[in-house]
Structure formats: C-alpha cells, structure tokens
Design a protein around this motif. Structure first.
Motif, PDB file in Angstrom:
ATOM      1  N   UNK A   1      38.817  31.317  63.447  1.00  0.00           N
ATOM      2  CA  UNK A   1      37.914  30.558  63.005  1.00  0.00           C
ATOM      3  C   UNK A   1      38.097  30.393  61.411  1.00  0.00           C
ATOM      4  N   UNK A   2      39.129  31.018  60.818  1.00  0.00           N
ATOM      5  CA  UNK A   2      39.479  30.885  59.417  1.00  0.00           C
ATOM      6  C   UNK A   2      40.588  29.759  59.145  1.00  0.00           C
ATOM      7  N   UNK A   3      40.951  29.101  60.306  1.00  0.00           N
ATOM      8  CA  UNK A   3      42.079  28.195  60.258  1.00  0.00           C
ATOM      9  C   UNK A   3      41.547  26.807  59.271  1.00  0.00           C
TER      10      UNK A   3
ATOM     11  N   UNK B   1      39.730  23.027  65.126  1.00  0.00           N
ATOM     12  CA  UNK B   1      39.858  23.367  66.531  1.00  0.00           C
ATOM     13  C   UNK B   1      38.718  22.438  67.422  1.00  0.00           C
ATOM     14  N   UNK B   2      39.213  21.363  67.979  1.00  0.00           N
ATOM     15  CA  UNK B   2      38.256  20.635  68.838  1.00  0.00           C
ATOM     16  C   UNK B   2      38.020  21.124  70.144  1.00  0.00           C
ATOM     17  N   UNK B   3      37.258  22.095  70.416  1.00  0.00           N
ATOM     18  CA  UNK B   3      37.254  22.436  71.841  1.00  0.00           C
ATOM     19  C   UNK B   3      36.873  21.464  72.937  1.00  0.00           C
ATOM     20  N   UNK B   4      37.536  21.231  73.772  1.00  0.00           N
ATOM     21  CA  UNK B   4      37.240  20.373  74.875  1.00  0.00           C
ATOM     22  C   UNK B   4      35.756  20.585  75.614  1.00  0.00           C
ATOM     23  N   UNK B   5      35.152  19.567  75.985  1.00  0.00           N
ATOM     24  CA  UNK B   5      34.098  19.554  76.742  1.00  0.00           C
ATOM     25  C   UNK B   5      34.205  19.799  78.177  1.00  0.00           C
ATOM     26  N   UNK B   6      35.359  19.537  78.713  1.00  0.00           N
ATOM     27  CA  UNK B   6      36.142  19.709  80.149  1.00  0.00           C
ATOM     28  C   UNK B   6      37.346  19.758  79.985  1.00  0.00           C
ATOM     29  N   UNK B   7      38.169  20.166  80.997  1.00  0.00           N
ATOM     30  CA  UNK B   7      39.358  20.187  81.193  1.00  0.00           C
ATOM     31  C   UNK B   7      39.753  20.683  82.634  1.00  0.00           C
TER      32      UNK B   7
END
Length: 234
Positions: free
Chosen positions: A80-82, A86-92
């Motif tokens: 989280x310190x990046x 970080x685009x977390x996908x809504x699905x995969x």
C-alpha cells in the motif's frame, strides 16, 4: 497414485459479500487509465492518439501512474506504500491466494525466529509436502470449475512467499471459488484471496530462475515458480 494427506485444514465460515457486477475487462482497464489521467488532462483534450499511447504504456515502466509489478504479478514489494496505483480488477479468471504455501524450511525458520524447537515433520511427509499442498488446493478449487493453471511461488520476500495463483477457464468459476474460500482457514491460518490481474504468466515468471541462473536469489521480484513432480499427474 500416492496416498493423499487428509488434514483438517479447511474450515467453513460465513461467506463474504458478493463482488460488484462485472464489466468488460478492456472497459475496466480503460476506465482506470482515463480516470487516473483526468486530473492531468481535460477529457475534451484527450485525442485518439493520446488514448492509444496511454493504453500502450499501461502497466509498463513508462507508465508513471500505474505499478508495473502489480500489473504483471498481482503483487508489489511496496504494498500500500507504493507510489504508483494498484488497480485491483473487479473480476478475473485468476485468483491470488496470498502467502498460502509454507515450506518445511520456512516452518523451521519461523520456529527459530521465535526461539522454538523445529517442528517434527516425518521424512516421508517432508519429501511430499509440496505435492500434498498442490493436490489439496487443486481438489478443493476444482469443485467450482475447470482449473487451467496453478502456480506457487518459492520466493522468500514477504509479498511473494507462498503466493498461490489459480487460473480458471472462465470468470464465473473464479467468482464461485473466491466466494467459497474467503473466510476459510488453511493450515491454521486465514485464507486471503482476491482477484488477480494476471492471466498470462509469461511476463510474471523469472526466466533465469528456470535456467538456474537467477542472480537475485530468493528475493527476486519476479515469480520463482515451484515445479510440480510428474508423478502427481500420473
């Protein structure tokens, strides 16, 4: 076929809330790209050429907004310190089960760090420890759909150690598996699972490691994938 180790590792807890409705994958990525860059440039000034450029550099080192390691591997050493998104996908079709596998050597290291005696693991169980784990995970998650790939990281860094990637042949199966495993426990620890942006592992894996030539060792930032023994598939 070897005797499968049956351990009381998986315990049911209430299922988590369902994830939000799906959107087309390309639309989601483009939505991230445009929303992130809107503060830099009014949308009315975003030409087709600019939009193509943003799409081309998305998730690469040239992208100064989005984290290339999270895009390629689904994990980043900065967490989280990046300084990048970080685009977390809504699905995969891929799930990432964080730090799920713990090797016997890690168990001994943890015990030593706590000034405890090393765990007693029978030699025959230690020899097949990874295969038992792999089969446990495959059998459990295959209940929810066709599992195309399972990759387990041998890296020792916190953000990659024991990471277990499971790719299904469709998004509905991945969704069902995610709902089933979140809130459950494995080997005395809660399972932390989420959708992963990686569906092609060619750029995620460390090629020099597969040739036994990685000079970054166990703390390499690319995946050191544990090989499964052929007899497991016999």
């Amino acid at each position: 076929h070897h005797h499968r180790l049956h351990l009381p590792y998986l315990h049911s807890l209430p299922a988590p809330l369902s994830p939000p409705p799906r959107k087309p994958l390309r639309a989601v990525f483009l939505l991230h790209i445009f929303s992130i860059h809107l503060f830099l440039l009014p949308l009315s000034h975003l030409t087709p050429a600019m939009a193509k450029h943003l799409a081309d550099i998305f998730g690469t080192e040239k992208d100064r907004v989005n984290c290339p390691f999270y895009f390629k591997i689904g994990a980043c050493r900065h967490g989280d310190r990046c300084s990048r998104m970080h685009n977390k996908p809504l699905f995969s079709t891929t799930l990432l089960l964080h730090n799920l596998y713990i090797s016997p050597s890690q168990l001994r290291a943890f015990a030593a760090a706590q000034h405890l005696p090393p765990p007693a693991i029978p030699p025959d169980e230690e020899a097949n420890h990874f295969e038992f784990f792999y089969e446990d995970i495959f059998v459990e998650l295959a209940k929810h759909g066709t599992v195309e790939e399972i990759h387990v990281c041998e890296n020792m860094s916190d953000h990659l150690a024991g990471n277990t990637y499971v790719r299904f042949d469709d998004e509905d199966s991945a969704k069902a598996a995610l709902t089933a495993v979140n809130g459950r426990w494995y080997a005395g620890r809660p399972i932390k699972a989420e959708y992963c942006p990686v569906t092609d592992f060619r750029e995620a894996r460390c090629r020099p490691y597969e040739r036994k030539q990685c000079d970054r060792g166990d703390y390499c930032n690319f995946m050191h994938i544990r090989r499964v023994s052929d007899p497991l598939f016999a």
